[in-house]
Enzyme design. Structure first.
Site, PDB file in Angstrom:
ATOM      1  N   GLN A 244     -23.399   6.860 -12.204  1.00 45.24           N
ATOM      2  CA  GLN A 244     -22.045   6.922 -12.393  1.00 45.24           C
ATOM      3  C   GLN A 244     -21.213   8.129 -12.274  1.00 45.24           C
ATOM      4  O   GLN A 244     -19.936   8.191 -12.421  1.00 45.24           O
ATOM      5  CB  GLN A 244     -21.891   6.275 -14.100  1.00 45.24           C
ATOM      6  CG  GLN A 244     -22.231   4.802 -14.160  1.00 45.24           C
ATOM      7  CD  GLN A 244     -22.756   4.505 -15.749  1.00 45.24           C
ATOM      8  OE1 GLN A 244     -21.655   3.896 -16.487  1.00 45.24           O
ATOM      9  NE2 GLN A 244     -23.799   4.673 -15.698  1.00 45.24           N
TER      10      GLN A 244
ATOM     11  N   ILE B  97       0.930  -1.237  -0.133  1.00 49.91           N
ATOM     12  CA  ILE B  97      -0.179  -0.046  -0.119  1.00 49.91           C
ATOM     13  C   ILE B  97       0.791   1.205  -0.149  1.00 49.91           C
ATOM     14  O   ILE B  97       0.440   2.522  -0.319  1.00 49.91           O
ATOM     15  CB  ILE B  97      -1.051   0.067   1.276  1.00 49.91           C
ATOM     16  CG1 ILE B  97      -0.317   0.132   2.501  1.00 49.91           C
ATOM     17  CG2 ILE B  97      -1.914  -1.089   1.113  1.00 49.91           C
ATOM     18  CD1 ILE B  97      -1.292   0.512   3.715  1.00 49.91           C
ATOM     19  N   ASP B  98       2.196   0.963   0.209  1.00 50.76           N
ATOM     20  CA  ASP B  98       2.939   2.408   0.235  1.00 50.76           C
ATOM     21  C   ASP B  98       3.314   3.138  -0.830  1.00 50.76           C
ATOM     22  O   ASP B  98       4.033   4.139  -0.712  1.00 50.76           O
ATOM     23  CB  ASP B  98       4.360   1.867   1.151  1.00 50.76           C
ATOM     24  CG  ASP B  98       4.019   1.482   2.715  1.00 50.76           C
ATOM     25  OD1 ASP B  98       2.763   1.636   3.109  1.00 50.76           O
ATOM     26  OD2 ASP B  98       4.803   1.147   3.346  1.00 50.76           O
TER      27      ASP B  98
ATOM     28  N   HIS C 165      -4.454  -0.042  10.343  1.00 46.97           N
ATOM     29  CA  HIS C 165      -4.742  -1.226   9.416  1.00 46.97           C
ATOM     30  C   HIS C 165      -6.155  -1.077   8.655  1.00 46.97           C
ATOM     31  O   HIS C 165      -6.506  -1.735   7.511  1.00 46.97           O
ATOM     32  CB  HIS C 165      -4.912  -2.569  10.160  1.00 46.97           C
ATOM     33  CG  HIS C 165      -3.265  -2.940  10.393  1.00 46.97           C
ATOM     34  ND1 HIS C 165      -2.847  -2.584  11.529  1.00 46.97           N
ATOM     35  CD2 HIS C 165      -2.656  -3.767   9.811  1.00 46.97           C
ATOM     36  CE1 HIS C 165      -1.500  -2.945  11.651  1.00 46.97           C
ATOM     37  NE2 HIS C 165      -1.498  -3.789  10.424  1.00 46.97           N
TER      38      HIS C 165
ATOM     39  N   GLY D 224       3.155   4.224   5.876  1.00 46.93           N
ATOM     40  CA  GLY D 224       4.394   4.500   4.954  1.00 46.93           C
ATOM     41  C   GLY D 224       5.431   4.754   6.006  1.00 46.93           C
ATOM     42  O   GLY D 224       5.778   5.683   6.579  1.00 46.93           O
TER      43      GLY D 224
ATOM     44  N   SER E 193     -16.845   9.785 -19.828  1.00 46.30           N
ATOM     45  CA  SER E 193     -16.993   9.033 -20.898  1.00 46.30           C
ATOM     46  C   SER E 193     -15.319   8.668 -21.364  1.00 46.30           C
ATOM     47  O   SER E 193     -15.024   7.698 -21.978  1.00 46.30           O
ATOM     48  CB  SER E 193     -17.495   9.434 -22.046  1.00 46.30           C
ATOM     49  OG  SER E 193     -18.882  10.037 -21.635  1.00 46.30           O
TER      50      SER E 193
END
Ligand code: ATP
Length: 771
Positions: free
Chosen positions: A671, A165-166, A298, A209, A537
């Site tokens: 959307q 994730i870092d 977490h 991090g 789009s």
């Protein structure tokens, strides 16, 4: 590059085995990678194995290493974490552990390995590869394997994917899990915004991090932060005073909430750790503000993977198998990376070693070197964040000097709402105020410009715009025509507008073409004009990504997850899901890839009744074969006038009536999304930054000796795009020949190359149905 078009190459008889494992910390998107590895391997004719519990599985073997089938990875992509488990394994760090691992692989005849993990896991894999021959010799000597068994697997080929994730690995723009972690951080910050501003609070937030401030910087850009503390850019001595001065002045200007973001690995110039409680103590003692600490911990690793991570994991998994498949014998160890939109394979150990140099630079307190090693965009992002938050006052405009001219800019929105539009506007306003310029907001697009709905935008007014969807300035679809050009020119002139940013979709692009034509008649139109593409789009030429399409994709993916759950609960359903996009199949294709759909019908790839028949037969076959409870067919709203969503649903309903129920779901305006995704917010800011630079550059060179801006060159009316890894302005006069103006789609669309992946990943292993 690892070309997706080569994916279709396969062999009918292939006896190579391949194993995949996840190791180190988990991250969202690992499952998409595992799924892709398994399914692409099956498609290619290779035998896939799942290794459970990371290297522990390799060392212990037995039930932890299992051959797997197509359906073993069904309905897994939406899950966070890793379905095959991960672990930190002491034994694998020792040669004896790796000896056991080699024995287990030899018994299963596996000598192709895909490792998904961080730099530690990839280093371990490389050591294993290098020792392979020696390990096998030792196993033969110890009679744990036979000479013949060893001879069958003379080498070990490995490919690494970075799950972290870092976003801390050098060589790749993004690692699997980073985007989802940013989603979690930004959701949390958006929640804190409402409570913090109700109470006038300061939040000190700890963000993950260890050695890398990427998540912290990006969260700061996406939501806003008065102060960030990251390992790569420790604050100067006396930072406590500067931070408190900043907080105080921002409160005095009426800001009710403040964020201080602290990366887990934040340090000062002496390498001393700075914690959230250190920061709170400083604010408590110097300002006495109501200050709260939140440690996200977490939570950042949890939740569903974002659309981006599902696609990234899928593409990386596919590229890993392709690399192993194409190896003619022993090959070097590779890491799959993404650069811009392209998958590449890089020498694994050089990426790991460069990454490790960052750790050494940190120990040596060489912070410039750390930033350099992270790549040029890292330092630029820090600079962008500082500018965004450095509130100028009437007496202090940080980047202006008496000799530099001060210009009047304007910004407007044109077309349908798209996520990231407000973030772009906010950042544009702040960057320019920071440099001493004036920015006018034009409300309601070109209609508003004609009517003079124009107002000065100031620093604090745009404060919270970045997190809001839609368009704060208001947007219309009106494209100027010959009649309205006169009024537009007059309004630009009377407001003294010398540079214009238009944030919008295809109508904005058409408008710029019209304005350029009008330049011959109306000198007031001879000002630099830049469009930032903003449309779900993603159909504006000159850029690979428009603002809003990532937010829309995340909505589509959530819808697919919900529909699949509904189908699983009520058993055996097939949904035809209609996406927006006009004639552009981006949302349908990428939505299908990220949402695990069976196919995606788009206008760009024409189809007929035979194709539909085959797909319906495939769906029936899939359900007949058992184990399937759901199917999704994605359909772009304009893919075909006659084969409508209803038609397709009815066809499926009739042909599949003995096996499933068919339903349709038209996602429509949902959307456009609610809060913009992190990617759209960040991209909006980066586009604003690049657009400002280009506008300024054009203005400076087009200013006459009387101080009037007279821009006539084609490069002064452009679309600011992201092309590969570069932000690039392209003149609209060039772009209009590179797209189909009738159907409003660019001639070359980068994502078309990914379409085979949708089909391969959705097809049951039954070869008969691979087309
Ligand atoms: P994260 O970034 O999430 O921490 P990582 O892959 O860097 O992920 P590590 O704990 O460093 O996590 O490594 C995971 C596992 O990889 C270790 O438990 C070990 O089994 C193996 N490993 C790591 N480094 C080595 C090494 N130098 N030699 C052999 N195996 C290693």
């Amino acid at each position: 590059p690892v070309e997706t078009k080569d994916l279709m190459k396969k062999k009918d008889t292939e006896d190579r085995c391949l194993a995949v494992l996840t190791s180190g910390g988990d991250s969202q998107g690992m499952n998409a990678a595992v799924r892709a590895v398994v399914r692409i391997a099956l498609f290619k004719g290779m035998k896939p194995y799942l290794v459970n519990e990371g290297y522990k599985g390799l060392v212990e073997g037995g039930e932890l290493i299992k051959e797997c089938q197509w359906t073993d990875v069904t309905h897994t992509m939406h899950k966070g974490g890793t379905i095959i488990g991960t672990a930190r394994c002491k034994e694998f760090r020792e040669r004896s552990g790796r000896l056991d691992a080699a024995a287990n692989l030899v018994k299963a005849r596996i000598n192709n390995l895909v490792i998904i993990g961080g730099d530690g896991s990839l280093t371990g894999a490389n050591i294993f590869k290098e020792e392979w021959k020696g390990l096998l010799e030792e196993l033969v000597r110890k009679e744990r394997i036979t000479q013949e068994e060893a001879a069958l697997l003379p080498y070990l080929n490995i490919v690494g994917l970075v799950g972290s994730i870092d976003n801390d690995m050098c060589g790749t723009d993004m690692t699997i899990g980073t985007d989802s972690a940013l989603h979690r951080i930004i959701e949390a910050m958006d929640c804190l915004v409402s409570t913090a501003s109700s109470h006038q609070r300061t939040f000190v937030l700890e963000i993950m991090g260890r050695n890398c401030g990427y998540l912290t910087i990006m969260a700061g850009i996406a939501v806003g932060a008065e102060w960030v503390l990251i390992p790569e850019n420790p604050p100067k001595e006396g930072w406590e005073e500067s931070m408190c001065d900043k907080l105080k002045s921002s409160r005095e200007k009426g800001r009710r909430l403040n964020f201080i973001l602290v990366a887990e690995g934040a340090i000062d110039q002496e390498n001393k750790k700075i914690t959230t409680s250190d920061v709170k103590k400083v604010i408590d003692s110097k300002l006495g503000f109501d200050t709260r600490v939140t440690v996200l911990g977490h939570v950042q690793r949890g939740g569903r993977p974002s659309a981006y991570d599902r696609i990234l994991g899928t593409r990386m998994g596919a590229a890993a198998v392709q690399t192993l498949f194409e190896a003619k014998g022993e090959m070097d160890a590779f890491m799959i990376a993404i650069r811009g939109n392209e998958m590449t394979k890089l020498p694994l150990m050089s990426c790991v070693e460069t990454t490790k140099k960052i750790g050494s630079a940190l120990n040596e307190r060489d912070f410039n070197r750390m930033q350099e090693l992270r790549g040029s965009s890292f330092a630029r992002n820090i600079k962008i964040l500082k500018k965004l938050e450095a509130c100028p006052t009437t007496t202090c405009k940080p980047e202006s000097s008496p000799s530099s001219p001060s210009y009047t800019f304007a910004v407007m929105n044109v077309g349908a709402p798209a996520g990231g539009t407000n973030s772009c506007t906010r950042s544009f306003v702040r960057f320019l105020l920071y440099s001493g310029h004036t920015v006018l907001g034009i409300y309601s697009g070109f209609d508003g410009l004609k009517e003079g709905e124009i107002k000065n935008l100031d620093w604090s007014e745009v404060s919270e715009w970045g997190s809001v969807g839609g368009s704060k300035l208001g947007t219309t679809r009106t494209v100027p025509d010959d009649k309205s050009l006169d009024a537009i020119a007059k309004s630009l002139e009377s407001h003294g507008i010398q540079g214009l940013l238009v944030v919008g979709g295809f109508e904005a692009f058409q408008s710029l073409i019209k304005l350029e034509e009008g330049r011959r008649k109306y000198p007031a139109l001879c000002i630099p004009i830049v469009q930032v593409a903003a449309t779900i789009s993603n159909n504006v030429p000159g850029t690979e990504y428009s603002l809003g399409c990532d937010t829309a994709l995340n909505v589509i993916v959530s819808a697919c997850d919900i529909l699949k759950q509904s189908a699983t609960a009520s058993r055996k359903r097939v949904f035809v899901v209609e996406t927006m996009g006009g004639y552009c199949g981006y949302l349908a294709t990428m939505g299908a890839l990220a949402g695990g759909a069976d196919s995606a019908y788009i206008f760009e790839e024409s189809f007929n009744l035979d194709h539909l028949r085959k797909d319906v037969a495939h769906m029936v076959h899939k359900f007949k074969a058992g184990n399937f409870e759901k199917g999704i067919i994605m359909r772009n709203e304009s893919c075909n006038n006659n084969y409508t969503t209803d038609f397709m649903t009815q066809m499926l309903a009739e042909e599949g009536k003995d096996y499933f129920i068919a339903r349709s779901s038209v996602l429509g305006h949902l959307q456009q999304g609610d809060a913009p995704s992190p990617f759209d917010r960040i991209l909006g800011t980066k586009y604003a930054y690049q657009s400002m630079n280009h506008l300024l550059e054009c203005m400076e060179r087009s200013t006459t000796s009387e101080g009037k801006v007279l821009a006539t060159g084609s490069d002064t009316i452009c679309v600011m795009g992201l092309v590969g890894v570069e932000y690039k302005p392209t003149p609209v006069s060039v772009l209009k020949d590179k797209c189909d103006m009738k159907y409003r789609i660019p001639n070359d669309q980068w994502w078309i190359q990914l379409r085979p992946l949708v089909r391969i990943l959705a097809r049951h292993a039954d070869k008969k149905f691979h087309g």
